[in-house]
Structures are given as C-alpha cells and as structure tokens.
Design a protein around this motif. Sequence first.
Motif, PDB file in Angstrom:
ATOM      1  N   LEU A  57     -27.472  63.638 -29.820  1.00  0.00           N
ATOM      2  CA  LEU A  57     -26.542  63.955 -30.893  1.00  0.00           C
ATOM      3  C   LEU A  57     -26.926  63.280 -32.200  1.00  0.00           C
ATOM      4  CD1 LEU A  57     -23.155  63.786 -28.979  1.00  0.00           C
ATOM      5  CD2 LEU A  57     -24.444  65.810 -29.652  1.00  0.00           C
ATOM      6  N   ARG A  58     -27.711  62.243 -32.134  1.00  0.00           N
ATOM      7  CA  ARG A  58     -28.152  61.558 -33.350  1.00  0.00           C
ATOM      8  C   ARG A  58     -28.955  62.489 -34.244  1.00  0.00           C
ATOM      9  NH1 ARG A  58     -30.241  55.753 -32.504  1.00  0.00           N
ATOM     10  NH2 ARG A  58     -31.963  56.826 -33.456  1.00  0.00           N
ATOM     11  N   ALA A  59     -29.746  63.366 -33.638  1.00  0.00           N
ATOM     12  CA  ALA A  59     -30.534  64.313 -34.412  1.00  0.00           C
ATOM     13  C   ALA A  59     -29.638  65.260 -35.188  1.00  0.00           C
ATOM     14  CB  ALA A  59     -31.460  65.100 -33.498  1.00  0.00           C
ATOM     15  N   ARG A 116     -28.354  63.545 -38.373  1.00  0.00           N
ATOM     16  CA  ARG A 116     -29.349  63.498 -39.439  1.00  0.00           C
ATOM     17  C   ARG A 116     -29.488  64.841 -40.130  1.00  0.00           C
ATOM     18  NH1 ARG A 116     -33.112  60.883 -35.480  1.00  0.00           N
ATOM     19  NH2 ARG A 116     -32.382  58.743 -35.411  1.00  0.00           N
ATOM     20  N   ARG A 117     -29.371  65.923 -39.338  1.00  0.00           N
ATOM     21  CA  ARG A 117     -29.551  67.271 -39.858  1.00  0.00           C
ATOM     22  C   ARG A 117     -28.362  67.729 -40.701  1.00  0.00           C
ATOM     23  NH1 ARG A 117     -30.019  72.110 -35.769  1.00  0.00           N
ATOM     24  NH2 ARG A 117     -27.796  72.104 -36.093  1.00  0.00           N
ATOM     25  N   ALA A 118     -27.179  67.278 -40.332  1.00  0.00           N
ATOM     26  CA  ALA A 118     -25.965  67.711 -41.035  1.00  0.00           C
ATOM     27  C   ALA A 118     -25.846  67.043 -42.325  1.00  0.00           C
ATOM     28  CB  ALA A 118     -24.726  67.387 -40.216  1.00  0.00           C
TER      29      ALA A 118
END
Length: 86
Positions: free
Chosen positions: A79-81, A84-86
């Motif tokens: 979920l960390r990715a 970063r994307r949001a």
Amino acid sequence: AIAGVGGVTVSSWNGMQLAEIARLAPRPRVAEALAGSTIVIFIGYVIGPAIFATLAAITSYRYAFLFVAVTTILAVWPLRALRRRA
C-alpha cells in the motif's frame, strides 16, 4: 457513549475504503475496482476465521495472533506504493 463512538468508527471504514478505491481507479473501471475489492474483503471474511481457528488448533493462540499481526504488516507494505502514486 464510548460504545456508540466505537460502533460508528468501526462501521465507517467500508465507506472510506470504497471512496478511496473509486478515487484511485481509472474512471471507466471504477465499478470493476469496487467489485473486486469487495470480493477480496468477503473472501477474507470467509477464510480468515478458518485459518485462524486451524492455526490455533494446530499450534496455539499465540501463533494464530502472530500470524494475524504478520499478515497485517505484510499487507501494508504494498500500500505504500499507492500512497506515493496518489
């Protein structure tokens, strides 16, 4: 009063989850993303208690709860990715 606040807090996570998935999904695929996430949640509702009970019966409650903790920590990692994307 505390039970009421706890109940509202616990029962509102689902709406927040669906809103965030709808926000992150591509517009033409929002329905598919929401349906897929709901299926995953309900599969967890079905197999989660069975896995926990099996682990508790085979080992102990300590290891069953440890499995839940480790699984939760591992679920947070991908979920960390998204963050970063949001």
